[in-house]
Design an enzyme around this catalytic site. Structure first.
Site, PDB file in Angstrom:
ATOM      1  N   ASN A  25      52.896  58.600   9.345  1.00  0.00           N
ATOM      2  CA  ASN A  25      53.995  57.755   9.836  1.00  0.00           C
ATOM      3  C   ASN A  25      55.010  57.354   8.758  1.00  0.00           C
ATOM      4  O   ASN A  25      55.795  56.442   8.955  1.00  0.00           O
ATOM      5  CB  ASN A  25      53.437  56.505  10.526  1.00  0.00           C
ATOM      6  CG  ASN A  25      52.653  55.626   9.557  1.00  0.00           C
ATOM      7  OD1 ASN A  25      52.411  56.018   8.408  1.00  0.00           O
ATOM      8  ND2 ASN A  25      52.283  54.438  10.007  1.00  0.00           N
ATOM      9  N   ASP A  27      54.854  55.793   5.890  1.00  0.00           N
ATOM     10  CA  ASP A  27      54.798  54.574   5.070  1.00  0.00           C
ATOM     11  C   ASP A  27      54.248  54.854   3.664  1.00  0.00           C
ATOM     12  O   ASP A  27      54.039  53.937   2.876  1.00  0.00           O
ATOM     13  CB  ASP A  27      53.983  53.465   5.762  1.00  0.00           C
ATOM     14  CG  ASP A  27      52.507  53.819   5.884  1.00  0.00           C
ATOM     15  OD1 ASP A  27      52.120  54.967   5.543  1.00  0.00           O
ATOM     16  OD2 ASP A  27      51.727  52.946   6.326  1.00  0.00           O
ATOM     17  N   ASP A  31      46.516  58.211   6.444  1.00  0.00           N
ATOM     18  CA  ASP A  31      45.943  57.454   7.557  1.00  0.00           C
ATOM     19  C   ASP A  31      45.080  58.336   8.450  1.00  0.00           C
ATOM     20  O   ASP A  31      44.966  59.537   8.236  1.00  0.00           O
ATOM     21  CB  ASP A  31      47.075  56.785   8.355  1.00  0.00           C
ATOM     22  CG  ASP A  31      48.222  57.757   8.628  1.00  0.00           C
ATOM     23  OD1 ASP A  31      47.951  58.859   9.148  1.00  0.00           O
ATOM     24  OD2 ASP A  31      49.386  57.433   8.277  1.00  0.00           O
ATOM     25  N   ASP A 100      31.472  55.939   4.705  1.00  0.00           N
ATOM     26  CA  ASP A 100      31.129  55.254   3.467  1.00  0.00           C
ATOM     27  C   ASP A 100      30.558  53.883   3.859  1.00  0.00           C
ATOM     28  O   ASP A 100      31.140  53.177   4.675  1.00  0.00           O
ATOM     29  CB  ASP A 100      32.384  55.080   2.604  1.00  0.00           C
ATOM     30  CG  ASP A 100      32.091  55.278   1.130  1.00  0.00           C
ATOM     31  OD1 ASP A 100      31.157  54.638   0.636  1.00  0.00           O
ATOM     32  OD2 ASP A 100      32.811  56.058   0.480  1.00  0.00           O
ATOM     33  N   ASP A 201      27.469  53.398  -0.964  1.00  0.00           N
ATOM     34  CA  ASP A 201      28.116  52.999  -2.203  1.00  0.00           C
ATOM     35  C   ASP A 201      27.163  52.204  -3.109  1.00  0.00           C
ATOM     36  O   ASP A 201      26.508  51.261  -2.638  1.00  0.00           O
ATOM     37  CB  ASP A 201      29.314  52.118  -1.827  1.00  0.00           C
ATOM     38  CG  ASP A 201      30.272  51.884  -2.969  1.00  0.00           C
ATOM     39  OD1 ASP A 201      30.910  52.847  -3.409  1.00  0.00           O
ATOM     40  OD2 ASP A 201      30.377  50.723  -3.415  1.00  0.00           O
ATOM     41  N   GLU A 257      24.801  56.727  -3.414  1.00  0.00           N
ATOM     42  CA  GLU A 257      25.401  56.764  -4.741  1.00  0.00           C
ATOM     43  C   GLU A 257      24.521  55.877  -5.615  1.00  0.00           C
ATOM     44  O   GLU A 257      24.468  54.666  -5.435  1.00  0.00           O
ATOM     45  CB  GLU A 257      26.837  56.229  -4.705  1.00  0.00           C
ATOM     46  CG  GLU A 257      27.546  56.456  -6.035  1.00  0.00           C
ATOM     47  CD  GLU A 257      28.635  55.445  -6.337  1.00  0.00           C
ATOM     48  OE1 GLU A 257      29.502  55.736  -7.162  1.00  0.00           O
ATOM     49  OE2 GLU A 257      28.623  54.341  -5.747  1.00  0.00           O
ATOM     50  N   HIS A 330      36.240  60.758  -5.750  1.00  0.00           N
ATOM     51  CA  HIS A 330      37.401  59.898  -5.957  1.00  0.00           C
ATOM     52  C   HIS A 330      37.280  59.040  -7.221  1.00  0.00           C
ATOM     53  O   HIS A 330      38.205  58.299  -7.549  1.00  0.00           O
ATOM     54  CB  HIS A 330      37.567  58.990  -4.738  1.00  0.00           C
ATOM     55  CG  HIS A 330      36.415  58.044  -4.572  1.00  0.00           C
ATOM     56  ND1 HIS A 330      35.128  58.478  -4.284  1.00  0.00           N
ATOM     57  CD2 HIS A 330      36.332  56.702  -4.699  1.00  0.00           C
ATOM     58  CE1 HIS A 330      34.321  57.429  -4.233  1.00  0.00           C
ATOM     59  NE2 HIS A 330      35.027  56.342  -4.483  1.00  0.00           N
ATOM     60  N   ASP A 331      36.140  59.093  -7.903  1.00  0.00           N
ATOM     61  CA  ASP A 331      35.952  58.321  -9.131  1.00  0.00           C
ATOM     62  C   ASP A 331      36.000  59.201 -10.375  1.00  0.00           C
ATOM     63  O   ASP A 331      35.866  58.683 -11.491  1.00  0.00           O
ATOM     64  CB  ASP A 331      34.581  57.621  -9.118  1.00  0.00           C
ATOM     65  CG  ASP A 331      34.467  56.567  -8.030  1.00  0.00           C
ATOM     66  OD1 ASP A 331      35.501  55.961  -7.683  1.00  0.00           O
ATOM     67  OD2 ASP A 331      33.340  56.362  -7.537  1.00  0.00           O
TER      68      ASP A 331
HETATM   69  C1  GLC Z   1      31.514  53.070  -6.102  1.00  0.00           C
HETATM   70  C2  GLC Z   1      32.755  53.725  -5.565  1.00  0.00           C
HETATM   71  C3  GLC Z   1      33.939  53.258  -6.352  1.00  0.00           C
HETATM   72  C4  GLC Z   1      34.043  51.760  -6.198  1.00  0.00           C
HETATM   73  C5  GLC Z   1      32.745  51.062  -6.567  1.00  0.00           C
HETATM   74  C6  GLC Z   1      32.730  49.657  -6.057  1.00  0.00           C
HETATM   75  O1  GLC Z   1      31.234  53.495  -7.388  1.00  0.00           O
HETATM   76  O2  GLC Z   1      32.616  55.112  -5.546  1.00  0.00           O
HETATM   77  O3  GLC Z   1      35.130  53.877  -5.962  1.00  0.00           O
HETATM   78  O4  GLC Z   1      35.086  51.282  -6.995  1.00  0.00           O
HETATM   79  O5  GLC Z   1      31.614  51.701  -6.028  1.00  0.00           O
HETATM   80  O6  GLC Z   1      32.623  49.640  -4.666  1.00  0.00           O
HETATM   81 CA    CA Z   2      50.606  56.103   6.921  1.00  0.00          CA
END
Ligand code: GLC
Ligand code: CA
Length: 560
Positions: A25, A27, A31, A100, A201, A257, A330-331
């Protein structure tokens, strides 16, 4: 060894970081509708499961890992109707959705915490970890993962609360049975909606040691809390309870994790007996390039140490517990820039080599969005281009404490910072890489004109098509999923060479991790003229008569 077959062992998982995947959209923020619109792309790639980074209601102090309502959708990402539509579209495509689950902590804007901080008598008080100060200071010497102390003073009740991450992420008190009831109810609610699993997580951190003892001082600003927070005294008990009450009632994929996990601990978390989780993410291979400032370091990983860690996990879990396989999430920074070579000359070759090396191992592989295109680290021009709370705080803390000068710290961030993984998915060569019609929340990697999905889908020898083939091979050859693992040439600095074995069948995987030719010795029983299952370069001479070319990867197969 006979291995029981299950779908989650045979799946390939694709992680989506919704904020950076596709904006529907304009922004500037990815999404749910954006994801729904890309389901055909994921189907074409061939993945089986999506792990969706958090999409719940959140004030976004840590991009959704700070949840203020577990049963609602983040405003920027859309509505619950959009979620249902995405789930339904995924299922129509034969793709499962793993959510997640962030339950070590909530947001400080979660209703439980809003209540909890009101008074010591509040019924929600014990949902969190509150303590008196000690000698006018914090209750202990623990530091937060995002810099500063792990304790925040709260005026209203004149006490501190614990936050292992940002101060807007207070830790839940898992020793309180009411907290466990709430979490398990919430999980059941999502399962009833039809989701297919959970990525949990920092789940290894939910049980803190009795008395919250000071950590050992090791020269940093804070004590080492690892022994008192990771794999704590009741963590297995709580996960077994979760398994009994929720997980075992459904057919799910579960992956924890588990920061600080050892092989011995992983055998409990991810035992094939199925009492806790299916598998865990271990960190040992990702921590090899840590230094005195923890992850903030730009040392290159040496291949023998990488092989040693990978082989330990391959061999020790075999037949006992289940491995997850990953280079990226993503980390983590982009793997081509870390273990491969992101110069145009070798970028694609090394991306394919790394993919081969990982996908031929034993376990369930994870692909992080853009990895299938060989996306690279990002040349952030300066600190104002950064968005990640971890990097921004670490830059400040380490320079102010005199642990590193600004240039050094910024160089470390360019190499290791999480924002490297979080720039927009590169869909095509139009403005903003086709991610958004607006202004993206974080800069686009300028190399999108060369590296993008549109170009790679059209070109037969692209990284995209190579991943597609690796995924397909896994479906065709049981040995890739269930075979055992044998490492050869453990000390070699250039070549990662291993065998997989299942009954009368064998694979030989050869990967050159360098930009130079590399010699190797074929293990006994191999002539080098066997069937080539996959290779990242056209065949030249048969293998036995030559060296491996720079970043070359070849997989041979034979059966009796
Ligand atoms: C996990 C996630 C990370 C987040 C952290 C706190 O390591 O992968 O992205 O910042 O936990 O939730
Ligand atoms: Ca969006």
């Amino acid at each position: 060894m006979e291995q029981k077959k299950t779908w989650w062992k045979e799946s390939v998982i694709y992680q989506i970081y919704p904020r950076s995947f596709c904006d529907s959209n304009g922004d500037g923020i990815g999404d749910l509708k954006g994801i729904t619109g890309k389901m055909d792309y994921l189907k074409e790639l061939g993945i089986d499961v999506i792990w969706l980074s958090p999409i719940y209601r959140s004030p976004n102090d840590d991009n959704g890992y700070d949840i203020s309502d577990y049963r609602d959708i983040m405003k920027e990402f859309g509505t619950m109707e959009d979620f249902d539509e995405m789930l339904c579209t995924a299922h129509e495509h034969g793709i499962k959705i793993v959510m997640d689950l962030v339950v070590n902590h909530t947001s400080d804007e979660h209703a439980w915490f809003v209540e909890s901080r009101k008074s010591v008598e509040n019924p929600y008080r014990d949902y969190y970890i509150w303590r008196e100060g000690k000698n006018g200071k914090e209750p202990n010497n623990w530091g937060s993962c995002f810099s500063g102390p792990a304790w925040k003073w709260d005026e209203a009740t004149q006490m501190y609360y614990l936050h292992m991450f940002s101060e807007k992420q207070p830790d839940l008190n898992w020793d309180n049975p009411k907290v466990r009831d709430e979490v398990f109810d919430m999980m059941t609610w999502w399962c009833e909606k039809g989701i297919d699993g959970f990525r949990m997580d920092v789940i290894s951190m939910i049980s803190k040691a009795e008395g919250l003892p000071d950590g050992e001082e090791k020269g940093g600003l804070y004590g080492d809390w690892g022994p008192y927070v990771c794999n704590g005294p009741h963590v297995h008990e709580y996960l077994q309870e979760m398994n009994r009450r929720v997980l075992s009632q459904y057919d799910l994929l579960t992956v924890g994790e588990t920061s600080g996990v050892t092989v011995e601990e992983a055998k409990k978390y991810a035992s094939l007996s199925g009492k806790e989780l299916n598998m865990v993410f271990q960190f040992e291979h990702m921590d090899l390039d840590c230094g005195p400032l923890g992850k903030w370091c730009d040392r290159k990983i040496r291949l023998p140490e990488l092989k040693q860690v990978m082989s330990k996990w391959q061999n020790e879990l075999y037949g006992v517990a289940w491995n997850s396989l990953y280079w990226c999430n993503h980390d983590q920074p982009r793997i081509v820039s870390r273990l491969g070579n992101d110069n145009p000359k070798y970028r694609e070759k090394s991306a394919k080599m790394l993919a081969t090396c990982l996908h031929m191992l034993q376990g369930t592989p994870y692909i992080y969005q853009g990895e299938e295109l060989g996306m690279t680290n990002v040349p952030f021009p300066d600190a104002s281009a950064l968005r990640d709370i971890e990097s921004i705080n670490a830059l400040k803390e380490n320079t102010e404490a005199g642990f590193a000068d600004y240039e050094t710290m910024f160089r470390y961030i360019l190499y290791k910072g999480r924002d490297n993984a979080r720039t927009p998915m590169q869909w095509d060569d139009s403005a903003q890489a086709g991610f958004t019609d607006g202004t993206p929340w974080i800069m686009v990697n300028p190399n999108y004109t060369e590296i993008n999905a549109k170009e790679q889908r059209q070109r037969e020898d692209s990284v995209f098509h190579y991943y597609q083939k690796l995924i397909r091979l896994r479906k065709e050859h049981d040995i890739i999923v269930y075979g055992s693992y044998v490492l050869h040439m453990p000390e070699d600095e250039s070549v990662y060479l291993y065998e997989r074995v299942l009954e009368g069948e064998k694979l030989l995987v050869l990967c050159n991790f360098t930009d130079a030719e590399a010699a190797f010795t074929l293990p006994e029983g191999w002539s080098g003229r066997e069937e080539v299952l996959i290779a990242n370069e056209a065949e030249e001479k048969p293998l036995e008569a030559r060296k491996l070319r720079p970043y070359e990867a070849v997989v041979l197969r034979k059966s009796e």
